[in-house]
Enzyme design. Structure first.
Site, mmCIF file in Angstrom:
data_model
loop_
_atom_site.group_PDB
_atom_site.id
_atom_site.type_symbol
_atom_site.label_atom_id
_atom_site.label_comp_id
_atom_site.label_asym_id
_atom_site.label_seq_id
_atom_site.Cartn_x
_atom_site.Cartn_y
_atom_site.Cartn_z
ATOM 1 N N TYR B 208 0.857 -1.176 0.000
ATOM 2 C CA TYR B 208 0.000 0.000 0.000
ATOM 3 C C TYR B 208 0.891 1.222 0.000
ATOM 4 O O TYR B 208 1.713 1.402 0.881
ATOM 5 C CB TYR B 208 -0.891 -0.015 1.246
ATOM 6 C CG TYR B 208 -1.870 1.125 1.333
ATOM 7 C CD1 TYR B 208 -3.169 0.993 0.848
ATOM 8 C CD2 TYR B 208 -1.502 2.340 1.911
ATOM 9 C CE1 TYR B 208 -4.072 2.046 0.939
ATOM 10 C CE2 TYR B 208 -2.397 3.396 2.004
ATOM 11 C CZ TYR B 208 -3.682 3.245 1.518
ATOM 12 O OH TYR B 208 -4.585 4.290 1.605
ATOM 13 N N THR B 212 -3.900 5.928 -3.703
ATOM 14 C CA THR B 212 -4.647 6.707 -4.698
ATOM 15 C C THR B 212 -5.105 5.870 -5.893
ATOM 16 O O THR B 212 -5.597 6.415 -6.887
ATOM 17 C CB THR B 212 -3.801 7.872 -5.243
ATOM 18 O OG1 THR B 212 -2.663 7.333 -5.919
ATOM 19 C CG2 THR B 212 -3.344 8.783 -4.131
ATOM 20 N N TYR B 551 -8.454 11.721 -21.481
ATOM 21 C CA TYR B 551 -9.027 11.585 -20.156
ATOM 22 C C TYR B 551 -10.512 11.907 -20.240
ATOM 23 O O TYR B 551 -10.875 12.931 -20.814
ATOM 24 C CB TYR B 551 -8.358 12.652 -19.310
ATOM 25 C CG TYR B 551 -8.006 12.233 -17.925
ATOM 26 C CD1 TYR B 551 -6.773 11.683 -17.653
ATOM 27 C CD2 TYR B 551 -8.914 12.414 -16.894
ATOM 28 C CE1 TYR B 551 -6.446 11.306 -16.364
ATOM 29 C CE2 TYR B 551 -8.590 12.033 -15.610
ATOM 30 C CZ TYR B 551 -7.354 11.489 -15.345
ATOM 31 O OH TYR B 551 -7.033 11.114 -14.080
HETATM 32 C C1 FAD Z 1 -7.138 12.403 -8.182
HETATM 33 C C2 FAD Z 1 -6.238 11.413 -8.814
HETATM 34 C C3 FAD Z 1 -5.356 11.821 -9.771
HETATM 35 C C4 FAD Z 1 -4.499 10.911 -10.383
HETATM 36 N N1 FAD Z 1 -3.640 11.360 -11.328
HETATM 37 C C5 FAD Z 1 -2.754 10.496 -11.865
HETATM 38 C C6 FAD Z 1 -1.812 10.947 -12.818
HETATM 39 O O1 FAD Z 1 -1.765 12.114 -13.168
HETATM 40 N N2 FAD Z 1 -0.947 10.050 -13.333
HETATM 41 C C7 FAD Z 1 -0.954 8.747 -12.953
HETATM 42 O O2 FAD Z 1 -0.134 7.990 -13.423
HETATM 43 N N3 FAD Z 1 -1.848 8.290 -12.062
HETATM 44 C C8 FAD Z 1 -2.742 9.132 -11.511
HETATM 45 N N4 FAD Z 1 -3.647 8.654 -10.595
HETATM 46 C C9 FAD Z 1 -3.659 7.231 -10.244
HETATM 47 C C10 FAD Z 1 -2.752 6.883 -9.059
HETATM 48 O O3 FAD Z 1 -2.407 8.054 -8.390
HETATM 49 C C11 FAD Z 1 -1.515 6.193 -9.571
HETATM 50 O O4 FAD Z 1 -1.867 4.915 -10.004
HETATM 51 C C12 FAD Z 1 -0.412 6.078 -8.543
HETATM 52 O O5 FAD Z 1 0.749 5.647 -9.207
HETATM 53 C C13 FAD Z 1 -0.707 5.139 -7.440
HETATM 54 O O6 FAD Z 1 0.279 5.339 -6.458
HETATM 55 P P1 FAD Z 1 0.004 5.065 -4.921
HETATM 56 O O7 FAD Z 1 1.273 5.289 -4.234
HETATM 57 O O8 FAD Z 1 -1.143 5.839 -4.465
HETATM 58 O O9 FAD Z 1 -0.311 3.531 -4.967
HETATM 59 P P2 FAD Z 1 -1.492 2.757 -4.291
HETATM 60 O O10 FAD Z 1 -2.761 3.316 -4.722
HETATM 61 O O11 FAD Z 1 -1.259 2.643 -2.847
HETATM 62 O O12 FAD Z 1 -1.286 1.332 -4.939
HETATM 63 C C14 FAD Z 1 -1.468 1.128 -6.310
HETATM 64 C C15 FAD Z 1 -0.939 -0.256 -6.685
HETATM 65 O O13 FAD Z 1 0.459 -0.291 -6.560
HETATM 66 C C16 FAD Z 1 0.876 -1.251 -5.631
HETATM 67 N N5 FAD Z 1 1.982 -0.686 -4.883
HETATM 68 C C17 FAD Z 1 2.005 0.491 -4.233
HETATM 69 N N6 FAD Z 1 3.226 0.685 -3.697
HETATM 70 C C18 FAD Z 1 3.979 -0.377 -4.026
HETATM 71 C C19 FAD Z 1 5.315 -0.771 -3.749
HETATM 72 N N7 FAD Z 1 6.121 -0.008 -3.058
HETATM 73 N N8 FAD Z 1 5.741 -1.931 -4.258
HETATM 74 C C20 FAD Z 1 4.939 -2.724 -4.977
HETATM 75 N N9 FAD Z 1 3.661 -2.416 -5.240
HETATM 76 C C21 FAD Z 1 3.196 -1.243 -4.773
HETATM 77 C C22 FAD Z 1 -0.330 -1.537 -4.782
HETATM 78 O O14 FAD Z 1 -0.304 -2.855 -4.307
HETATM 79 C C23 FAD Z 1 -1.446 -1.340 -5.760
HETATM 80 O O15 FAD Z 1 -1.631 -2.487 -6.518
HETATM 81 C C24 FAD Z 1 -4.526 9.553 -9.994
HETATM 82 C C25 FAD Z 1 -5.418 9.137 -9.011
HETATM 83 C C26 FAD Z 1 -6.280 10.055 -8.424
HETATM 84 C C27 FAD Z 1 -7.217 9.578 -7.377
#
Ligand code: FAD
Lengths: 667, 631
Positions: B208, B212, B551
């Protein structure tokens, strides 16, 4: 399956149809000139950027897809790109419409005059017009009228103009262009012209398809064409042609438009203008070349009464809904969309099925006059019948037809005698009533030099009359096939009856509109209808004739009898007379000669066997069933006949052998 | 090395950069100064490291909403006068009133401020199912000293991402399967221990990061019977070293975007990776989902930015032996990790490219007569390979939405509308207000080049009928992307639900895809009984040589629907089918998760899927990383 969405009603009688409005009524009460100059402001396709015909040509010539083919053709032929480009421009010049409102107004004026003198009324379903208007606003529209007369497309444009709808552009055959003036007038009213055959001409095809697609994609105008490809000379719907339908579906399949609306339109004539002309053509008198002077000579036509005509605008069919679950559009993702490609098998069968569904929808909404019922009996009683008996039978048939869902225009509050008499008098060129006897009239019967000439005149009347019976065939077709199947199978066992049914269906699938792959649905529908009218009882394993079925079933069999006989004549000819050098070209005249011989010898009574339409369809069926093969030689196509197979087919049709599996297998 | 003068200049640029980032993120005074923790894992020595640059506490719910987007103190609401306002102090929009939002909101959705659909109040710990614990695992974990929690609210917080259906369920008080405990490793070695223990005791691990995810990636598979442990990476958030010779930084993967940028800025650097979620999303999350940042045109997407990755898997640690800029050593093993969505292991440390903070930044905007012209312009910009750091094209509906968010008084927010009104009279005559659309631009680099670049882009725009519409409009456009996520929560208070989704598509299909998908959404909503036409809008957010990223936003008023969520899911499903049918990809950057799994085979072919499966089988035969994403 897609057909479900188009044709979902199990019980055709429940189909609700709209009311009609006579558009000539207003024309008879107000100035045609004012009408021709009325304010015309149609509702357009949403977001449309209007485009003049000249601009349209430029867009087409510069399109990626045409440019692609041009450079391909140039590379293959060694001609310079400029030269090929010029060729393309010339093709487009020959093809393109030059629709202008002034010409349309001219037609509005003259056609008003003409229609008023030809027809008592021209009835249009206004709800259909409203649906069409909505459809034109929302999506590119393709208008698909049935084709029984040259009048059809003039009438279509006339109606659309009358109701202030966007005028269509119409695919027309080049034959018109032999009449310089008329052709150009039609061009200016929105017709575009395509050559009848351009098989291998890549460039021609590219110009043509891009032209149509450009109009469609941008929603400039509704595209109108005839699914049947040509005017049906028999009033039976023709097997649909797929070329243009393929083209108009492509923009949807490739995602270039959100959807395309297909609007089947059923145009029915109480009396077809070309009636006798068609019969002669079917008997081998060459079709008169379209010529302006010929058209003027046809002025005689204007002195006659052609009764009423009906135009029914069907429910728009969404290509998107049809394709849902049938077509994987992602298939088009991997090649740039401007590169022409053969449709996939999936797409091909989809387009084919759709075409059949649409023709069936045309059939279903075709308005039928009492006369077609009368003609049905006259064709079963060539020697004539008592007027009173005819009236009684016609009423019986009216009720049967209604219970099968026919779209009958039978006047209310009029005695059936009156209905029948007035039909007979409208068609007095075909029938005579003499001392209570009704019989077919033979035009030039008196003073006929030879028995052949007499036969010819009789056949003209008979085939003219048959064309009216043919209008109602689609209503009875499935039950009639079942009736014949029950008769041939000579058993009540459902599976055997079904085998027989599906054999007949297979044989006649070039003759009638029978959607491919729907044998089971058709069988169920036939069973259902016969059960509903009380002619049969359907048991778990069997189909049983009831008391009232003893009248209905033979009648239905008799309806198909001419076709059964006709096909047998073709088979007999192939078995008895055809030699190894029978060319495709000679086939029709040879069969005709054979049939004439049988007629004169008194061993053949039905006239359909003389019709080139039946002969062509029978050959197509035999080719499909592999009983005959085409062999191309140096300069012609020769038909190789498998006499064993043809012979057994003939026997089966004649009811001599029941359709058992081995026979089918051998075919 | 850097002379004094140079470093002070760098200091200055760093300050400037900070202001800029604060520009679209938060109020300037909030930027706190923290040192970079360039030291080895201190997990064993001191668990409570006072100088940790931590914006993300273990108990996230203390600063963040448990059932909505972002910080608890920041939200949109309609005040007593019926005016929309944005609360809190963090953002430039904070504390401001947006007078036209109400009319737009009611007009667009047929919503009514009288008709409220409030969320279930506080999280009641009682409704969260009790944890299913693996006692031996817990015992042995305790022995390692790695912090963990079994509290209901900690577990619940990590049971979801930010898909509409996830948030909707929380608001309605429906809780599905959630992790049975949460652990907070402090460093790579902690992760190694946790993974070993999980393998030993057959416990399911779910990484986690920032939480997001918008692909149902964080949802616990309901069929999972083992104990599920959410591995929260938020405490692994240090920059371990910066290599100025090679311009790389070695960073722990739990660091969230805003901290990473802030800390690098202090040394005069940046990564330039700015996904819209950068306030909360983590480096490991980016790697695991193949994230994309708004400025990828200059800095690249995450796969272009990473130089080295360390990941702990059930088979052991995977990493490359050197940091060479490119290798030909068979298929790049990084690409098994990038986009693995937590199915193979935990990304613990990443070496990333860094860049000096650009000297100069300038926003801009262009108004086009219609979307078609706008797309043609973007296509030309891409063709000439002169895209600014960011270039985004909004359609007409979004352009109008932009208006609606105009705050009441603010010098910097010289009104879009007022500005436009002026323009209408002077310049935009002939533009149809229901057709025009706007592109927002962001240029970066040294001043002179930026100005040159700017001219080049505006010249191209002019060829497509585009007219420059000012810096403010551009800047506002970008600022809004950070608050837009908050708006969905406002909608949900008034029966409006919505979602965004993305795709990538070849240039020649951009227009067709946009039109068809938008229309499909409208049509599906109608067919499903939605009473009012939905908002169905799109924008082109990235340009590439061969195509663009598009988008979509869609939202509708669900009053009168008995099962709004189901309707919504069906519409989204249909929209995705439409995207695929029109030549769009399954995802440009959000990933597959569980939400889009059903299309994986179609997307990569069954052989492709088989390849991925066999990697999974080798790396994690017991499915310890059992979140069941992707495959
Ligand atoms: C408002 C909003 C705007 C967004 N804008 C963008 C954008 O501009 N560009 C974009 O690419 N995405 C965007 N996203 C999507 C999201 O932010 C991305 O997918 C982001 O990379 C997820 O990162 P996180 O750290 O929140 O991962 P999480 O949501 O915590 O996890 C996402 C996935 O990655 C895995 N994971 C997380 N950390 C690790 C780790 N250290 N090792 C292995 N697996 C892991 C988790 O198990 C899960 O499967 C947006 C989302 C929202 C809600």
């Amino acid at each position: 399956m897609a057909s479900k969405s188009v044709y979902s009603q199990r019980d055709p009688v429940l189909k609700k149809r709209d009311d009609f409005e006579d558009i000539l009524e207003e024309r008879r009460n107000s100035s045609d000139l004012r009408y021709a100059f009325k304010c015309y402001t149609p509702v357009l396709y949403k977001g449309l950027v209007p485009c003049k015909p000249a601009m349209l040509k430029t867009i087409v010539l510069q399109s990626d897809s045409l440019q692609h083919v041009i450079s391909q053709v140039s590379a293959e032929s060694g001609e310079s790109v400029e030269l090929v480009q010029e060729e393309a421009a010339a093709i487009l010049e020959e093809m393109a419409h030059r629709q202008q409102l002034s010409t349309v107004r001219f037609f509005a004026f003259t056609l008003s005059k003409a229609f008023k003198s030809l027809f008592r009324s021209v009835c249009v379903n206004e709800e259909g017009i409203q649906r069409l208007q909505q459809a034109i606003h929302e999506h590119p529209v393709v208008l698909l009228p049935s084709h029984r007369s040259y009048m059809d497309f003039l009438m279509m444009s006339y109606i659309l103009y009358t109701y202030d709808l966007t005028l269509p552009v119409i695919a027309a055959g080049m034959d018109f262009m032999s009449m310089k003036f008329v052709g150009e007038m039609l061009r200016m009213s929105g017709a575009f012209f395509i050559r009848r055959s351009f098989g291998g001409d890549k460039l021609y095809w590219a110009v043509f398809s891009e032209y149509v697609k450009t109009i469609l994609r941008n929603g400039y105008s509704p595209i109108e064409f005839f699914l049947e490809g040509t005017r049906s000379r028999t009033s039976k719907s023709l097997t649909p042609k797929l070329g243009l339908l393929n083209i108009v579906m492509e923009p949807f399949l490739k995602g270039e438009v959100f959807d395309v609306s297909l609007v089947p339109v059923s145009i029915s004539y109480e009396r077809v203008l070309e009636e006798a002309l068609y019969a002669r053509e079917l008997l081998g008198v060459p079709k008169p070349k379209e010529s302006t002077s010929g058209l003027l000579k046809a002025r005689r036509i204007f002195s006659e009464d052609y009764g009423s005509m009906h135009v029914y605008f069907g429910q728009p069919v969404s290509v998107r809904s049809l394709a849902q679950g049938r077509i994987n559009r992602a298939h088009y993702n991997l090649v740039p969309r401007h590169i022409p490609r053969k449709p996939t098998n999936e797409a091909q069968s989809f387009v084919n099925d759709t075409a059949y569904q649409l023709v069936r929808m045309q059939e279903e909404n075709m308005v039928l006059k009492p006369w077609v019922l009368i003609a049905t009996f006259l064709m079963q009683n060539l020697e004539g019948m008592e007027l009173s008996q005819l009236v009684e039978q016609t009423v019986w048939l009216r009720d049967l037809a209604r219970s099968f869902g026919a779209f009958l225009d039978w006047p209310d509050h009029t005695s059936s005698m009156k209905v029948v008499s007035s039909s007979l008098s409208l068609h007095c060129n075909l029938v005579s009533v003499c001392e209570g006897q009704v019989r077919l009239l033979v035009a030039a019967a008196q003073g006929c030099e030879s028995p052949e000439a007499l036969l010819f005149e009789q056949a003209v009347s008979a085939l003219s009359c048959a064309s009216y019976r043919n209008q109602v065939l689609h209503v009875f077709l499935r039950p009639a096939l079942l009736a014949v199947a029950m008769h041939t199978a000579a058993t009540q066992r459902k599976d055997e009856v079904y085998n027989c049914f599906s054999f007949l269906r297979n044989v006649f699938s070039n003759e009638f509109i029978l959607c491919p792959g729907e044998a089971v649905q058709d069988f169920d529908e036939a069973c259902y209808l016969l059960m509903k009218c009380g002619a049969v009882q359907i048991l778990q394993q069997g189909v049983v004739t009831t008391e009232s079925g003893r009248v209905t079933l033979p009648f239905l069999c008799a309806m198909l009898e001419p076709f059964l006989q006709g096909y047998q004549v073709v088979c007999r000819y192939l078995c008895e007379e055809a030699n190894d050098n029978l060319t495709e070209k000679l086939f029709i005249p040879a069969v005709r000669t054979f049939a004439v011989k049988l007629h004169l010898a008194g061993s053949l009574r039905c006239y359909e066997a003389l019709s080139s339409d039946l002969q062509k369809n029978a050959l197509a069926a035999l080719l499909r069933l592999n009983a005959v093969k085409k062999v191309k030689t140096a300069d012609q196509v020769v038909l190789k006949v498998n006499k064993l197979a043809v012979n057994s087919l003939e026997d089966t049709l004649g009811g001599k052998i029941p359709t058992q599996k081995p026979v089918l297998a051998r075919l | 090395m850097a002379s004094n003068g140079k470093s002070s200049e760098r200091q200055r640029t760093a300050q400037q950069r900070l202001r800029i980032i604060a520009g679209h993120l938060r109020k300037p005074e909030e930027a706190d100064h923290t040192e970079i923790a360039a030291q080895e894992c201190k997990a064993e020595s001191s668990r409570t490291n006072p100088e940790k640059p931590n914006s993300m506490p273990k108990r996230r719910q203390e600063i963040m909403k448990w059932n909505g987007w972002g910080y608890s103190d920041s939200r949109f609401l309609f005040n007593k006068k019926g005016q929309a306002e944005f609360t809190g102090k963090r953002y430039r929009l904070s504390g401001l009133i947006m007078p036209s939002l109400k009319d737009w909101f009611e007009g667009t959705f047929g919503a009514n401020l009288q008709h409220k659909s409030p969320a279930a109040p506080a999280l009641n710990a009682g409704v969260v199912p009790p944890p299913n614990l693996n006692e031996v695992f817990v015992e042995e974990l305790k022995a390692t000293g790695i912090p963990f929690s079994q509290d209901a609210d900690d577990r619940m917080f990590r049971a979801h991402g930010h898909c509409l259906h996830e948030i909707f369920a929380l608001r309605e008080g429906h809780f599905g399967r959630c992790p049975d405990m949460v652990v907070w490793p402090n460093c790579h070695n902690d992760v190694v221990k946790i993974v070993e223990l999980a393998c030993k005791h057959n416990v399911c691990l779910m990484p986690y990061g920032g939480g997001t995810s918008v692909s149902s990636a964080l949802e616990c598979p309901p069929e999972e019977t083992r104990s599920i442990v959410s591995l929260d990476t938020s405490q692994m958030n240090r920059i371990l070293w910066i290599d100025e010779k090679n311009l790389t930084a070695h960073v722990e993967a739990g660091i969230i975007g805003q901290d990473l940028e802030r800390l690098l800025n202090e040394s005069g650097y940046c990564t330039g990776h700015e996904p819209d979620s950068m306030e909360f999303s983590s480096l490991g999350g980016w790697v695991a989902t193949r994230a994309s940042g708004m400025k990828k045109n200059i800095y690249g997407n995450i796969e272009d930015l990473v130089v080295h990755i360390k990941m702990v898997t059930p088979r052991g640690v995977i990493e490359k032996s050197c940091q060479g800029p490119r290798m030909s050593t068979g298929p790049d093993v990084h690409h098994f990790i990038l986009g693995s969505e937590g199915t193979l292991g935990v990304v613990t440390e990443v070496t990333m490219k860094i860049r000096p903070i650009p000297e100069y930044q300038k926003y801009g905007s262009v108004v086009f007569p219609n979307f078609q012209q706008g797309v043609a312009c973007l296509r030309e910009v891409a063709k000439q390979r002169c895209a600014p750091a960011s270039i985004r094209l909004m359609d007409n509906e979004q352009f109008k939405f932009g208006h609606a968010l105009k705050p009441q008084v603010s010098s910097i927010f010289t009104s879009f509308l007022d500005g436009l009104k002026k323009f209408y009279i002077t310049k935009f005559k002939g533009f149809d207000q229901d057709q025009l659309c706007v592109a927002t631009l962001l240029f970066e680099g040294d001043r002179e080049k930026v100005l040159q670049h700017e001219k080049q882009v505006y010249d191209i725009a002019a060829k497509f009928g585009g007219l420059a519409a000012g810096e403010d409009n551009g800047q506002r456009g970008y600022m809004l992307t950070f608050v837009i996520a908050y708006l969905r929560d406002l909608g949900m208070d008034y029966y409006v639900i919505g979602e965004s989704f993305e795709t990538s598509v070849p240039w020649d299909r951009v227009l067709d895809l946009c039109r068809n998908v938008k229309e499909r959404i409208v049509r599906e909503c109608k067919e499903k009984g939605v009473q009012f036409p939905p908002l169905s809008t799109c924008r082109v957010t990235q340009t590439y040589d061969v195509g663009a990223c598009v988008y979509f936003y869609f939202a509708f008023n669900y009053r009168g629907l008995s099962d709004p969520l189901n309707v919504y899911l069906q519409v989204e499903h249909a929209a995705r089918e439409e995207i695929l049918a029109n030549g769009g990809s399954l995802s440009h950057h959000h990933g597959v998760g569980k939400l889009r799994k059903e299309w994986m085979q179609e997307s990569v072919s069954s052989v492709g899927l088989g390849m991925l499966r066999s990697v999974k089988e080798y790396v994690d035969p017991d499915n310890i990383f059992g979140n069941r994403n992707l495959l």
